[in-house]
Design an enzyme around this catalytic site. Sequence first.
Site, mmCIF file in Angstrom:
data_model
loop_
_atom_site.group_PDB
_atom_site.id
_atom_site.type_symbol
_atom_site.label_atom_id
_atom_site.label_comp_id
_atom_site.label_asym_id
_atom_site.label_seq_id
_atom_site.Cartn_x
_atom_site.Cartn_y
_atom_site.Cartn_z
ATOM 1 N N ASP A 124 0.784 -1.348 0.045
ATOM 2 C CA ASP A 124 -0.033 0.059 -0.104
ATOM 3 C C ASP A 124 0.598 1.350 -0.177
ATOM 4 O O ASP A 124 0.270 2.456 0.148
ATOM 5 C CB ASP A 124 -1.053 0.002 1.193
ATOM 6 C CG ASP A 124 -2.358 -0.996 0.696
ATOM 7 O OD1 ASP A 124 -2.618 -1.118 -0.250
ATOM 8 O OD2 ASP A 124 -2.686 -1.649 1.764
ATOM 9 N N ASP A 183 -7.396 -4.556 -5.050
ATOM 10 C CA ASP A 183 -6.753 -3.065 -4.879
ATOM 11 C C ASP A 183 -5.407 -2.765 -5.003
ATOM 12 O O ASP A 183 -5.338 -1.595 -5.372
ATOM 13 C CB ASP A 183 -6.928 -3.087 -3.100
ATOM 14 C CG ASP A 183 -8.218 -3.775 -2.785
ATOM 15 O OD1 ASP A 183 -8.433 -4.624 -3.291
ATOM 16 O OD2 ASP A 183 -8.283 -3.395 -1.448
HETATM 17 N N1 GLY Z 1 -7.423 -1.724 0.281
HETATM 18 C C1 GLY Z 1 -8.571 -2.034 1.566
HETATM 19 C C2 GLY Z 1 -9.579 -1.685 1.061
HETATM 20 O O1 GLY Z 1 -10.093 -1.374 0.041
HETATM 21 O O2 GLY Z 1 -10.512 -1.765 2.118
#
Ligand code: GLY
Length: 422
Positions: A124, A183
């Site tokens: 992330d 994601d």
């Molecule tokens: N990347 C985590 C979410 O979308 O909750």
Amino acid sequence: MKKMFTMLLMALLPLGAMAQNKSSRTVQAAKQEPITQVIERGLKRAASQSLLLANSMKNHPDQLPQTYEHGELKTVRYDNWVSGFFPGVLWMLYDYTNDEQYRRLAHHFTEIVEPAKKLYNTHDIGFMLYCSFGQGYNLTAKQYYLDVIYEGTQNLLCRWNEDLGVFRSWDFGKQWQYPVIIDNMMNLEILCFMSRQYDDPYYKEVAEIHAKNTLKHHFRDDFSSYHVVSYDTITGLPHAKNTAQGYSDNSAWARGQSWGLYGFTMIYRETRNPIFLEQARNIATFLMNHPRLPADKVPYWDYDAPGTENGNCLRDASAAAIMASALIELSQFDRTEMGPKWMELAEQQIRTLTSPAYLAEEGEQGGFILKHGVGNMPAKNEVDVPLTYADYYYVEALMRLKRLQSPALNGGGQGSGQASRP
Ligand code: GLY
């Protein structure tokens, strides 16, 4: 004679009905608030709410806002995946207002995220550093912001597996050998940025390979996507397709679908590879035509969750905000008859989000902007609350719309839509 009169009446009736429909449509259209006014209203509320939130953060030094639950502000450290969003909101508001106060606040909160550049245990980094330092750099060209991004991106590269052709998302989950979540498409943007800044194609090359493998393995025939795909490190093929935050392994988790749409639109912008535009169009078509997308266009937290069939299910404002921002960009790339349709859908979403049903009243929700997000339903975590990333993508969508309404303003930061010019 009577028969003739009846026939004439029947022939005229549809015209009458049409005229009535037309006049009610005209009244409706006349009543609809102009989109420019909706945008300004949304941005002004975002600006005042964010000052309030920044002020309450004084009681939480070295933290970043996450949500507001049961009347209480919840905060996180730099190493949470959401850390970069509030600084990003402030950068976009600085872009909007040109007011120094937002620049100072944006810088202050961006600095709090700085230690994230040392993290190597998360994919992330893109969310954390690009939304904060990236926004800051795009608006100010400050070398220090670029240096932080450079360092953080080297750690992100440690998660690249040359043989599998993907970045590893999570280091947890014993059932998975090499988990990649949808994601993760979002974390490719910082890599493309690096290639541009340093004139080094490597970052973008690996981003493109990751996107191609995601396209190949994450999608079902209807262009909905799995949340988690785990790769077998010997065969290089997926050994598991699951969910973590969705309703079930085979369901369409709403935010995941929005990440996919945004991710493939963005990677098309960066690479101009037409397969990615096609994929974004296919995802958008799946979402636009989904029988359980509510009439106001704010998705349920999962398109297949119980209650979606009768409207008895929670919505996720974050899924709507991410989707709207992505559709605005897609509408600029798609030269087919669908281009204006993506924009129309995005505007509908923005109108709903800017209505009292979703937009927090002045001083409400601890300074967050949007209500009714769902973070992680299976974990019963952040259910029907404001979410810092819903706010980020809502403000980004508003700024993208604003740029398109007034093209003379082009040249601002990434959230302004400048980077999304075809
Ligand atoms: N990347 C985590 C979410 O979308 O909750």
